[in-house]
Write a protein that holds these residues in place. Structure first.
Motif, mmCIF file in Angstrom:
data_model
loop_
_atom_site.group_PDB
_atom_site.id
_atom_site.type_symbol
_atom_site.label_atom_id
_atom_site.label_comp_id
_atom_site.label_asym_id
_atom_site.label_seq_id
_atom_site.Cartn_x
_atom_site.Cartn_y
_atom_site.Cartn_z
ATOM 1 N N ARG A 3 23.686 -37.416 -4.375
ATOM 2 C CA ARG A 3 23.189 -36.837 -5.635
ATOM 3 C C ARG A 3 23.063 -37.925 -6.695
ATOM 4 O O ARG A 3 22.080 -37.952 -7.445
ATOM 5 C CB ARG A 3 24.132 -35.723 -6.108
ATOM 6 N N GLN A 7 19.499 -38.908 -8.454
ATOM 7 C CA GLN A 7 19.306 -38.864 -9.905
ATOM 8 C C GLN A 7 18.740 -40.197 -10.405
ATOM 9 O O GLN A 7 17.788 -40.227 -11.197
ATOM 10 C CB GLN A 7 20.633 -38.575 -10.603
ATOM 11 N N THR A 10 15.112 -40.750 -9.169
ATOM 12 C CA THR A 10 14.154 -39.916 -9.901
ATOM 13 C C THR A 10 13.902 -40.477 -11.295
ATOM 14 O O THR A 10 12.749 -40.565 -11.747
ATOM 15 C CB THR A 10 14.678 -38.475 -10.001
ATOM 16 N N GLU A 11 14.981 -40.862 -11.976
ATOM 17 C CA GLU A 11 14.854 -41.367 -13.346
ATOM 18 C C GLU A 11 14.085 -42.685 -13.403
ATOM 19 O O GLU A 11 13.296 -42.919 -14.325
ATOM 20 C CB GLU A 11 16.238 -41.553 -13.973
ATOM 21 N N GLU A 157 26.183 -36.332 -10.590
ATOM 22 C CA GLU A 157 25.402 -36.344 -11.826
ATOM 23 C C GLU A 157 26.169 -37.019 -12.955
ATOM 24 O O GLU A 157 25.597 -37.752 -13.764
ATOM 25 C CB GLU A 157 25.025 -34.916 -12.194
ATOM 26 N N ARG A 161 24.771 -40.669 -14.720
ATOM 27 C CA ARG A 161 24.431 -40.899 -16.135
ATOM 28 C C ARG A 161 25.054 -42.198 -16.636
ATOM 29 O O ARG A 161 24.424 -42.969 -17.370
ATOM 30 C CB ARG A 161 24.887 -39.710 -16.981
#
Length: 274
Positions: A3, A7, A10-11, A157, A161
């Motif tokens: 995951r 993330q 994708t970013e 997630e 970040r």
């Protein structure tokens, strides 16, 4: 890890390689480097390093994320820190371009991890290359030992970040960090203020979470409330405690979270100023 990678991919619209070196049920002592033969495939450390070297990416590893500690529940703080630091020193040698090491604080439950969890919380203040850390609290799906899929996705997630900010320069608000206390001070003989500083934005003390605070002199905590970036505890009677702890139990429990739902770190014996 998947995951987290998804993330970031994708970013940033680019592929992300994650190499998993985990082995279930292992102690920090099982992950030590063999001096003189660091890529020894008879060891966990060596097998991971061998795979990385065979892939030709040892000099390209940008970050290491560590999530372990349940098997070290009986290990004293200084012993766990010494073993962890020895492993970390090996990483710094074998993965020379690592930009940051990140640590997940394990949950209460399997192995009854205690003081080694304080090491997880303290590492960014102790070792220069440890750029961040993250809690695993404040999310449901814990059976007392293992987890359903949702918590793993949530942790991916959370750490994504932080990595996105540190490694790729992304901009986020302050609340991507887990709430982490910086000081505790007596306001009166019965009121104790715990300051969370920059990680104390948007704190929410879920109903019942006050039960997980404890004072070192044994005086009960009768209530707790959030005031700005602080949590104020009210003791049932006058207290002269020199330390305060906030320790989660097993299962799905109320907790102190921020407005992103990231749970506070657990901590043991945070010193209290008079």
């Amino acid at each position: 890890g998947l995951r987290m990678a998804n993330q970031l991919s994708t970013e940033e619209s680019m592929p992300i390689l994650v190499i998993n070196g985990a082995v279930g049920g292992t102690s920090v002592y099982s992950h030590q480097r063999t001096e003189g033969n660091p890529s020894d495939v008879a060891t966990i450390y060596g097998r991971l390093l061998w795979r990385v070297q065979q892939a030709g990416v040892a000099d390209s590893v940008r970050a290491i994320v560590w999530h372990q500690g349940e098997s070290d529940g009986s290990t004293a703080y200084n012993d766990y820190l010494e073993a962890w630091t020895a492993m970390y020193d090996g990483w710094r040698t074998d993965y020379p371009n690592v930009e940051g090491v990140y640590v997940m604080q394990v949950r209460a439950g399997c192995g009854n991890p205690t003081w080694n969890r304080n090491v997880h919380r303290d590492l960014p203040d102790l070792l220069e290359g440890v750029r961040g850390h993250m809690s695993t609290t404040g999310v449901d799906g814990h059976d007392g030992c293992h987890f359903t899929n949702a918590p793993y996705a949530e942790w991916g997630e959370r750490i994504a970040r932080v990595l996105h900010r540190d490694l790729y320069g992304a901009s986020y608000g302050d609340n991507i960090e887990a709430p982490d206390p910086v000081s505790a001070t007596w306001l009166s003989s019965t009121e104790l203020e715990i300051e969370f500083g920059a990680t104390g934005n948007g704190l929410v003390l879920q109903s019942g979470a006050e039960a997980y605070f404890s004072l070192s002199d044994g005086v009960a905590v009768s209530s707790a409330r959030v005031e700005g970036s602080t949590v104020v505890l009210t003791a049932a009677s006058a207290s002269s405690a020199t330390a305060v702890s906030f320790v989660d139990g097993t299962g799905d429990i109320p907790w102190l979270v921020n407005d992103l739902g990231i749970g506070s770190f657990a901590w043991y014996q945070l010193p209290v100023s008079p």
